[in-house]
Design a protein around this motif. Structure first.
Motif, PDB file in Angstrom:
ATOM      1  N   ILE A   1       0.820  -1.219   0.000  1.00  0.00           N
ATOM      2  CA  ILE A   1       0.000   0.000   0.000  1.00  0.00           C
ATOM      3  C   ILE A   1       0.856   1.273   0.000  1.00  0.00           C
ATOM      4  O   ILE A   1       0.654   2.153  -0.851  1.00  0.00           O
ATOM      5  CB  ILE A   1      -0.984  -0.006   1.188  1.00  0.00           C
ATOM      6  N   PRO A   2       1.837   1.431   0.920  1.00  0.00           N
ATOM      7  CA  PRO A   2       2.645   2.671   0.882  1.00  0.00           C
ATOM      8  C   PRO A   2       3.426   2.813  -0.423  1.00  0.00           C
ATOM      9  O   PRO A   2       3.629   3.929  -0.909  1.00  0.00           O
ATOM     10  CB  PRO A   2       3.585   2.521   2.089  1.00  0.00           C
ATOM     11  N   VAL A   3       3.873   1.669  -0.988  1.00  0.00           N
ATOM     12  CA  VAL A   3       4.625   1.727  -2.244  1.00  0.00           C
ATOM     13  C   VAL A   3       3.725   2.198  -3.370  1.00  0.00           C
ATOM     14  O   VAL A   3       4.102   3.061  -4.187  1.00  0.00           O
ATOM     15  CB  VAL A   3       5.226   0.347  -2.575  1.00  0.00           C
ATOM     16  N   LEU A   4       2.511   1.626  -3.436  1.00  0.00           N
ATOM     17  CA  LEU A   4       1.568   2.002  -4.497  1.00  0.00           C
ATOM     18  C   LEU A   4       1.119   3.452  -4.355  1.00  0.00           C
ATOM     19  O   LEU A   4       0.860   4.141  -5.355  1.00  0.00           O
ATOM     20  CB  LEU A   4       0.358   1.068  -4.481  1.00  0.00           C
ATOM     21  N   LEU A   5       1.023   3.914  -3.114  1.00  0.00           N
ATOM     22  CA  LEU A   5       0.631   5.304  -2.879  1.00  0.00           C
ATOM     23  C   LEU A   5       1.808   6.260  -3.007  1.00  0.00           C
ATOM     24  O   LEU A   5       1.627   7.474  -2.863  1.00  0.00           O
ATOM     25  CB  LEU A   5       0.006   5.446  -1.478  1.00  0.00           C
ATOM     26  N   GLN A   6       3.013   5.682  -3.259  1.00  0.00           N
ATOM     27  CA  GLN A   6       4.236   6.464  -3.419  1.00  0.00           C
ATOM     28  C   GLN A   6       4.522   7.347  -2.195  1.00  0.00           C
ATOM     29  O   GLN A   6       4.989   8.475  -2.308  1.00  0.00           O
ATOM     30  CB  GLN A   6       4.156   7.337  -4.681  1.00  0.00           C
ATOM     31  N   ALA A   7       4.214   6.789  -1.026  1.00  0.00           N
ATOM     32  CA  ALA A   7       4.511   7.504   0.218  1.00  0.00           C
ATOM     33  C   ALA A   7       5.998   7.408   0.505  1.00  0.00           C
ATOM     34  O   ALA A   7       6.608   6.351   0.324  1.00  0.00           O
ATOM     35  CB  ALA A   7       3.711   6.897   1.370  1.00  0.00           C
ATOM     36  N   PRO A   8       6.641   8.473   0.917  1.00  0.00           N
ATOM     37  CA  PRO A   8       8.076   8.421   1.244  1.00  0.00           C
ATOM     38  C   PRO A   8       8.337   7.359   2.315  1.00  0.00           C
ATOM     39  O   PRO A   8       7.614   7.300   3.326  1.00  0.00           O
ATOM     40  CB  PRO A   8       8.370   9.831   1.772  1.00  0.00           C
ATOM     41  N   PRO A   9       9.351   6.494   2.121  1.00  0.00           N
ATOM     42  CA  PRO A   9       9.598   5.408   3.072  1.00  0.00           C
ATOM     43  C   PRO A   9       9.966   5.882   4.468  1.00  0.00           C
ATOM     44  O   PRO A   9       9.785   5.150   5.439  1.00  0.00           O
ATOM     45  CB  PRO A   9      10.746   4.628   2.422  1.00  0.00           C
ATOM     46  N   ASP A  10      10.516   7.104   4.576  1.00  0.00           N
ATOM     47  CA  ASP A  10      10.909   7.612   5.883  1.00  0.00           C
ATOM     48  C   ASP A  10       9.873   8.550   6.491  1.00  0.00           C
ATOM     49  O   ASP A  10      10.130   9.188   7.522  1.00  0.00           O
ATOM     50  CB  ASP A  10      12.257   8.328   5.798  1.00  0.00           C
ATOM     51  N   SER A  11       8.700   8.652   5.877  1.00  0.00           N
ATOM     52  CA  SER A  11       7.650   9.497   6.430  1.00  0.00           C
ATOM     53  C   SER A  11       7.055   8.843   7.665  1.00  0.00           C
ATOM     54  O   SER A  11       7.100   7.621   7.833  1.00  0.00           O
ATOM     55  CB  SER A  11       6.549   9.730   5.389  1.00  0.00           C
ATOM     56  N   PHE A  12       6.484   9.669   8.510  1.00  0.00           N
ATOM     57  CA  PHE A  12       5.910   9.160   9.757  1.00  0.00           C
ATOM     58  C   PHE A  12       4.801   8.144   9.481  1.00  0.00           C
ATOM     59  O   PHE A  12       4.705   7.107  10.156  1.00  0.00           O
ATOM     60  CB  PHE A  12       5.364  10.323  10.585  1.00  0.00           C
ATOM     61  N   ALA A  13       3.966   8.426   8.483  1.00  0.00           N
ATOM     62  CA  ALA A  13       2.850   7.531   8.177  1.00  0.00           C
ATOM     63  C   ALA A  13       3.354   6.158   7.721  1.00  0.00           C
ATOM     64  O   ALA A  13       2.838   5.117   8.151  1.00  0.00           O
ATOM     65  CB  ALA A  13       1.960   8.151   7.099  1.00  0.00           C
ATOM     66  N   SER A  14       4.382   6.131   6.841  1.00  0.00           N
ATOM     67  CA  SER A  14       4.918   4.857   6.345  1.00  0.00           C
ATOM     68  C   SER A  14       5.568   4.067   7.466  1.00  0.00           C
ATOM     69  O   SER A  14       5.366   2.853   7.605  1.00  0.00           O
ATOM     70  CB  SER A  14       5.925   5.113   5.217  1.00  0.00           C
ATOM     71  N   VAL A  15       6.371   4.762   8.269  1.00  0.00           N
ATOM     72  CA  VAL A  15       7.060   4.086   9.372  1.00  0.00           C
ATOM     73  C   VAL A  15       6.051   3.509  10.351  1.00  0.00           C
ATOM     74  O   VAL A  15       6.165   2.351  10.777  1.00  0.00           O
ATOM     75  CB  VAL A  15       8.011   5.070  10.086  1.00  0.00           C
ATOM     76  N   LEU A  16       5.045   4.283  10.709  1.00  0.00           N
ATOM     77  CA  LEU A  16       4.023   3.804  11.642  1.00  0.00           C
ATOM     78  C   LEU A  16       3.240   2.638  11.054  1.00  0.00           C
ATOM     79  O   LEU A  16       2.965   1.653  11.744  1.00  0.00           O
ATOM     80  CB  LEU A  16       3.073   4.950  11.991  1.00  0.00           C
ATOM     81  N   PHE A  17       2.885   2.734   9.775  1.00  0.00           N
ATOM     82  CA  PHE A  17       2.125   1.671   9.110  1.00  0.00           C
ATOM     83  C   PHE A  17       2.886   0.345   9.161  1.00  0.00           C
ATOM     84  O   PHE A  17       2.336  -0.692   9.531  1.00  0.00           O
ATOM     85  CB  PHE A  17       1.848   2.084   7.662  1.00  0.00           C
ATOM     86  N   TYR A  18       4.165   0.386   8.793  1.00  0.00           N
ATOM     87  CA  TYR A  18       4.960  -0.852   8.779  1.00  0.00           C
ATOM     88  C   TYR A  18       5.238  -1.367  10.190  1.00  0.00           C
ATOM     89  O   TYR A  18       5.293  -2.582  10.418  1.00  0.00           O
ATOM     90  CB  TYR A  18       6.267  -0.626   8.024  1.00  0.00           C
ATOM     91  N   ASP A  19       5.408  -0.460  11.133  1.00  0.00           N
ATOM     92  CA  ASP A  19       5.628  -0.895  12.514  1.00  0.00           C
ATOM     93  C   ASP A  19       4.400  -1.616  13.069  1.00  0.00           C
ATOM     94  O   ASP A  19       4.519  -2.631  13.769  1.00  0.00           O
ATOM     95  CB  ASP A  19       5.975   0.304  13.403  1.00  0.00           C
ATOM     96  N   VAL A  20       3.224  -1.084  12.763  1.00  0.00           N
ATOM     97  CA  VAL A  20       1.990  -1.729  13.229  1.00  0.00           C
ATOM     98  C   VAL A  20       1.860  -3.126  12.618  1.00  0.00           C
ATOM     99  O   VAL A  20       1.530  -4.089  13.312  1.00  0.00           O
ATOM    100  CB  VAL A  20       0.758  -0.861  12.871  1.00  0.00           C
ATOM    101  N   LEU A  21       2.148  -3.244  11.312  1.00  0.00           N
ATOM    102  CA  LEU A  21       2.076  -4.555  10.661  1.00  0.00           C
ATOM    103  C   LEU A  21       3.109  -5.516  11.247  1.00  0.00           C
ATOM    104  O   LEU A  21       2.826  -6.703  11.456  1.00  0.00           O
ATOM    105  CB  LEU A  21       2.304  -4.396   9.162  1.00  0.00           C
TER     106      LEU A  21
END
Length: 387
Positions: free
Chosen positions: A116-136
């Motif tokens: 999902i973050p890759v498809l949405l092209q979210a920066p890998p070091d953004s707070f949202a991406s980091v939090l998303f992957y940490d939760v998973l």
């Protein structure tokens, strides 16, 4: 780049990266070979998991060597790491259980979420991406503790390795939320060995499971599937070995009385249950004294090789226990090895003694030597003593 300078300046985390990549390659090859032989889904998933781990660590190695991420793929580092974690823990579960359709759906859902973050092209070091992957990641770790550990045999070893991985994940997660505090770098470097510990534990579990399966395959090749006693081929092989070595051995031959009638009146299931009860008694009485086997049908056999045990006493106890503890009786014959007698001849003697027990009223024990002496005294045809 000077190789000696590179290795001398390489941090501990870099060393573990090389170790994990090499170990992943070896496990990948081993799991692939095992899958090609056995077609067990656990090996396929584990091979895929270590392929992704090797790919992830290979990208890290390239970063160490060049200082630049390969093809700007830093945004797939985290998905690769987490997807390998999903596959690895599921593979551990499948070492002890069969693959279900539910697991395919679980893999698909996890793979989709990680993209999902890759498809949405979210920066890998953004707070949202980091939090998303940490939760998973913590969802996978918690799910492994709850739904994998309780259902495998090597749970303590597995939980130890998974706990180490959880510590590493927790420290890295904490570090990412405090703006990469440089004071934590030595701790992060030291804890980088925990994933290697986890993968090593998985390898040991895989190796132990492979040994268990090989032992199970070997055990099934030498035992009877119904009773668990040694099969006729293995039994006779050991008897001939004892005879060739000159071991003092006695053979006991048991035949369940009226077994066909039991099959006809109470059914095969009940008859099989009784046969297993009799086999269990035979195995218990021969423990530490010799060998118990199934000769065929309702015929059970035993070898007494202990010098402190008399075949007559063992045979009589087997007969008495079966009479007292089951709904059937047995006719028993036994014979002790004499010079010049082969293993096959010894079994034939015990068989003849058993038939005499059956013909004389059943539920009794006959010694072949006594039977032979009676035959000679009566002037009849001598029973076979020589092989």
């Amino acid at each position: 780049m000077d190789p000696s300078a590179f290795w001398s300046n390489l941090p501990f985390s870099g060393l573990t990266t090389f170790c994990i990549a090499y170990a992943s390659l070896m496990v990948l090859i081993m799991c692939t070979l095992m899958y090609l032989r056995q077609r067990k889904q656990a090996y396929l998933l584990m091979a895929a998991a270590f392929f992704f781990i090797m790919t992830y660590e290979g990208l890290n190695i390239h970063l160490l060597l060049s200082g630049e991420p390969l093809l700007h793929t830093q945004d797939v580092y985290r998905p690769l790491q987490l997807f390998s974690l999903v596959l690895l823990n599921l593979a551990v579960l499948l070492l002890y259980h069969r693959m279900r359709r539910l697991y395919y759906g679980f893999i698909f859902i996890c793979g989709t979420l990680l993209l999902i973050p890759v498809l949405l092209q979210a920066p890998p070091d953004s707070f949202a991406s980091v939090l998303f992957y940490d939760v998973l990641e913590w969802a996978v770790i918690a799910g492994s503790f709850l739904f994998v550990a309780p259902y495998i045999r090597q749970r303590r070893r597995y939980m130890l390795g998974l706990s180490g991985y959880a510590v590493w994940a927790g420290v890295h997660g904490f570090h990412s939320y405090i703006d990469a505090n440089p004071d934590m770098l030595p701790l992060l470097d030291l804890l980088s060995g925990l994933p290697l510990l986890f993968y090593s534990v998985i390898f040991l579990m895989l190796f132990q499971r492979m040994i268990e399966q090989m032992q199970s395959i070997y055990r099934s090749s030498i035992t009877d599937g119904l009773t668990g006693l040694y099969n006729r081929r293995y039994f006779m092989k050991h008897l001939e070995r004892y005879v060739s070595q000159g071991v003092k051995v006695a053979a006991i031959f048991c035949d369940i009385d009226n077994f066909k009638k039991l099959n006809d009146t109470q059914g095969h299931a009940r008859a099989d249950e009784v046969l297993k009860q009799a086999a269990c008694i035979l195995e218990e009485e021969l423990e530490g004294r010799g060998l118990a086997g199934r000769y065929g049908g309702e015929e059970l056999v035993a070898l007494v090789v202990s010098r402190g045990s008399k075949a007559s006493l063992v045979a009589e106890k087997i007969r008495r226990r079966i009479e007292e503890e089951t709904i059937v009786t047995v006719s028993v014959g036994y014979s002790s090895l004499r010079k010049g007698v082969t293993g096959e001849a010894l079994m034939k003697q015990a068989d003849q003694a058993m038939y005499h027990s059956k013909a004389s009223g059943k539920n009794q024990v006959t010694d072949f030597r006594t039977l032979h002496s009676r035959s000679r005294t009566a002037g009849g045809a001598p029973l076979e003593l020589e092989g």
